[in-house]
Design an enzyme around this catalytic site. Structure first.
Site, short mmCIF file in Angstrom:
data_model
loop_
_atom_site.label_atom_id
_atom_site.label_comp_id
_atom_site.label_asym_id
_atom_site.label_seq_id
_atom_site.Cartn_x
_atom_site.Cartn_y
_atom_site.Cartn_z
N ASP A 302 60.74 72.60 12.46
CA ASP A 302 59.65 71.68 12.77
C ASP A 302 60.11 70.80 13.93
O ASP A 302 61.25 70.88 14.39
CB ASP A 302 59.28 70.85 11.54
CG ASP A 302 57.82 70.41 11.56
OD1 ASP A 302 57.25 70.29 12.66
OD2 ASP A 302 57.25 70.17 10.48
N TYR A 303 59.22 69.97 14.41
CA TYR A 303 59.45 69.16 15.62
C TYR A 303 60.69 68.29 15.45
O TYR A 303 60.72 67.39 14.61
CB TYR A 303 58.21 68.30 15.86
CG TYR A 303 58.07 67.70 17.22
CD1 TYR A 303 57.15 68.23 18.14
CD2 TYR A 303 58.81 66.60 17.61
CE1 TYR A 303 56.99 67.66 19.40
CE2 TYR A 303 58.67 66.04 18.86
CZ TYR A 303 57.75 66.57 19.75
OH TYR A 303 57.59 66.01 21.00
#
Length: 760
Positions: A302-303
């Site tokens: 994820d980011y």
């Protein structure tokens, strides 16, 4: 391809007069050696990828594992965006958030024509519930209990987004959550793993189509792996602490269903599980996903998820975070650029095995091969006419409108206030969301534009024409304590034949990082609704929101309440369709609505405990200030007609343990005066087992449309998977004993039958 499924037929492609961009032959490079082969040809895939990897330097390999954000794209902390120099150097394998045919083709040309090996980029984006044609938010789509309609919505999203140059979507979100304070419930399928699994498979099939190499598909991503929906306190990014049994019974089933449906990508979640952050959880990624389940797709962080291993406290610095994530099986580092910048020295020094790098690079190249990018890197972006023709066209808008109609849940309709008559002379339209374009789009509408939306006011006016006068009054803001507009709202209601109020949340009150400690209507909206309802006029409240709300104060005071969620670009038209009876509401709640936030977590599939709730007995599991039951249970939803259930039958009263197959049938009758669609739901309880079981679990549902007085027999087939549970060693088993079947229109269904599974 099934009927009503959008796809790019040969005729359509010919009609768009595609002008192909010829990919250059790069001397000695991978692109010059493209092979035209099926995405399912694993032998050709392996041979091609083997040959390509033999030519790659360490830096080029780590570049394939690097995913920066595109210019103008930011869904987390600020980070460096991709630039042409990095692409030409082979330092980027995929880009987050860049879309548009011209933009993606320009960047792809840099990768293919200027980098040494000419390896094409993958363009990823958050296509969560449509691209430009924004459909209802996923929680709303789930309320339709219509897997085929959900699949069609995802198919439309894939067709449109792929025409804008996107290869890869970060959807579907599969986090099962019983925590309505958590903002991201708006992105999921609700509280139930069975419903979540059915819709996970439908969305994957919609995004990826019948052939991933077709020019109108998206690589689907099952996210967030795993347990993110259990974040403590309903706070994003927080700890999730649950038993291994809960992991396997509640959180993993939708992921298994998505992977069995062919999902080629998985995203790791921000949370930790049992003390190990998921971006470093080798046991669940390498051990479960890849070794036990045999999945061979690409796993993306994820980011900044890799970098966040540092504040998690399991990595002392960037290199250690990268080593942990790569060893766990995280193939692509989104935004952190740790793999690219911090791992080369670690690999050369022997701190990171080259075999781990190669395994991740192979999975990334496999994904590009399966998408057909080595056959034609420009396949998704080479024709602007295709982009124009497949953006917000009538077919897409019609599908968005139909999906919205099916997602609405009628919570109250005292006295048959709904549907409203189109012969009204004056209709008062009150509330802060009546003309709120952003509320139609909802959350995660990355490419959505407010100018594309139909607001509630516009939908009502279009349905009524000029024969009805609309008196529009805001009455109050979404938030704040200003009641100065109440008097004007009450006067408008008193002078009208009927009132429709649009209340709820601002879209930025849901989705990522938007968590709430209250589930009440924000600001003074509840007081506004009660003041207007006190006029005695027929009042309808339409809720626009992204989570279950506690609206018990309106029950018995406001005659009609319609849950419309954030309904998409065609939301205004769909709302009018339902309010005036062109379409009867048929949605059912995918999450339990509590009486107040103090009941959270509250869900239908709870355990009985040793002291089940009993009103007449003090020392049982309940509250002293409110009933222990929900305001509205999972699966609940009214129609403009009524339905009766009878003749519930089990085909066999006794099943053999060796072959536990059961057929359950029930007669459903439309007992009202209007046509309607009922979602017939089947729940099952294992009455006595070696491991405590929920009071009931959803095991099937069917949508049935009936005319007034019409009856239909609905049948369900139950097998091992439906009757089984996980034993003490987490092995699926069916134990001898009795099972109770419940069938009806919600999880509170009362029609029941019983059968036995016998050891002999």
């Amino acid at each position: 391809m099934k009927p009503n499924t959008p796809s790019l037929s040969r005729a359509m492609l010919a009609g768009l007069a595609i002008t192909a961009l010829t990919a250059p032959a790069v001397a000695g490079g991978a692109v010059a050696q493209r092979v035209h082969s099926s995405a399912g040809d694993r032998a050709a895939e392996k041979a091609f990828v083997d040959a390509l990897m033999a030519k790659m330097t360490l830096e080029e390999k780590l570049g394939q594992l690097n995913q920066p954000r595109g210019l103008g794209s930011n869904t987390g902390p600020a980070a460096m965006a991709a630039d042409d120099a990095q692409i030409a150097a082979g330092a980027i394998g995929s880009i987050l958030g860049s879309h548009g045919a011209e933009r993606t083709c320009r960047l792809q040309r840099v990768a293919v024509e200027q980098s040494r090996l000419g390896i094409p980029l993958m363009f990823a984006s958050d296509v969560i519930h449509g691209h430009r044609t924004v459909f209802p938010v996923p929680l709303a789509e789930s309320a339709s209990f219509d897997p085929e309609e959900v699949r069609i919505a995802a198919r439309h999203a894939a067709v449109e987004a792929s025409a804008h140059g996107i290869h890869w979507t970060y959807a579907p979100m599969l986090d099962i959550s019983r925590e309505p304070r958590w903002g991201r419930v708006v992105e999921g399928a609700g509280e139930d793993p069975y419903l979540g699994s059915v819709l996970a498979a439908a969305r994957v099939r919609g995004f990826q189509g019948d052939d991933l190499a077709a020019p109108d598909t998206l690589l689907a991503t099952a996210k967030h792996f795993v347990g993110y929906g259990a974040a403590e306190g309903g706070r994003d990014y927080d700890v999730a602490d649950f038993s291994e049994r809960t992991l396997h019974e509640l959180h993993l089933p939708p992921f298994k269903a998505a992977l069995e449906a062919g999902a080629e990508s998985v995203m790791a979640s921000f949370n930790e599980v049992a003390g190990v952050p998921m971006h470093a959880h080798r046991g669940l990624i390498e051990g479960l996903l890849r070794e036990q389940w045999g999945w061979d797709g690409v796993l993306v962080s994820d980011y900044t998820g890799v970098m966040e291993l540092i504040p998690h406290g399991v990595a002392a610095g960037r290199e250690e975070a990268g080593r942990l994530a790569l060893a766990a099986g995280v193939d692509i580092d989104m935004v952190s650029q740790i793999y690219l910048k911090d791992l080369p020295a670690a690999v050369k020094a022997g701190r990171v095995p080259m075999a781990q790098v190669d395994a991740s690079v192979r999975r990334v190249l496999n994904a590009k091969f399966r998408l057909g990018l080595f056959d034609d890197p420009y396949r998704y972006c080479k024709d602007v006419k295709r982009q124009e023709a497949l953006t917000l066209n009538p077919e897409q808008r019609a599908a968005a409108r139909r999906m919205a109609q099916k997602s609405f849940v009628l919570l109250e309709n005292d006295g048959g206030v709904l549907p409203l008559a189109k012969s009204l002379r004056t209709l008062a339209v009150i509330g802060p969301l009546a003309d709120h374009r952003h509320a139609m789009l909802g959350n995660w509408a990355v490419a959505g534009r407010v100018e594309d939306t139909v607001t509630p006011i516009e939908g009502l006016q279009a349905a009524l024409g000029e024969r009805t006068r609309l008196v529009v009054v805001k009455g109050a803001e979404i938030e704040g304590d200003d009641t100065a507009g109440f008097d004007e709202a009450v006067r408008a209601a008193q002078a009208a034949d009927a009132v429709v109020m649009f209340l709820g949340e601002h879209p930025e009150m849901s989705a990522e990082a938007n968590n709430r400690t209250s589930l009440d209507l924000p600001g003074v909206q509840e007081q506004l609704a009660l003041a207007v309802a006190a006029t005695g006029k027929p009042v309808v409240v339409v809720l626009l929101n992204g989570r279950p709300l506690s609206i018990g104060a309106l029950q018995g005071k406001v005659p009609a309440i319609l849950e419309a969620w954030f309904p998409g670009v065609e939301g205004g038209h769909a709302i009018a369709d339902v309010l005036f009876g062109a379409v009867a509401p048929s949605g059912k709640l995918p999450m339990t609505f509590p009486r107040n936030v103090g009941q959270v977590p509250i869900y239908y599939a709870h355990k009985n405990t040793g002291r089940p709730p009993r009103t007449e007995e003090k020392y049982t599991s309940k509250y002293i200030d409110v009933p222990w039951t929900p305001q509205y249970p999972f699966g609940y939803g009214l129609s403009y007609t009524t339905f009766g259930y009878d003749r519930l039958k089990v085909e066999r009263t006794k099943l053999a343990l060796a072959a536990p197959q059961q057929r359950v049938s029930v007669r459903v009758t439309n007992t009202g005066r209007r046509a309607g669609t009922e979602v017939v739901q089947l729940y099952l309880r294992d009455d006595v087992a070696s491991i405590t079981r929920p009071v009931r679990q959803l095991r099937g549902f069917q949508r049935v449309t009936l005319q007034p007085g019409e009856s239909k027999t609905v049948a369900f087939e139950l097998g091992f998977d439906d009757l089984s549970m996980l034993d003490a060693s987490l092995k699926p088993v069916v134990e001898p004993g009795t099972f109770t079947v419940f069938v009806g229109g919600s999880s509170a269904a009362t029609a029941e039958a019983r059968f036995e599974v016998a050891a002999q």
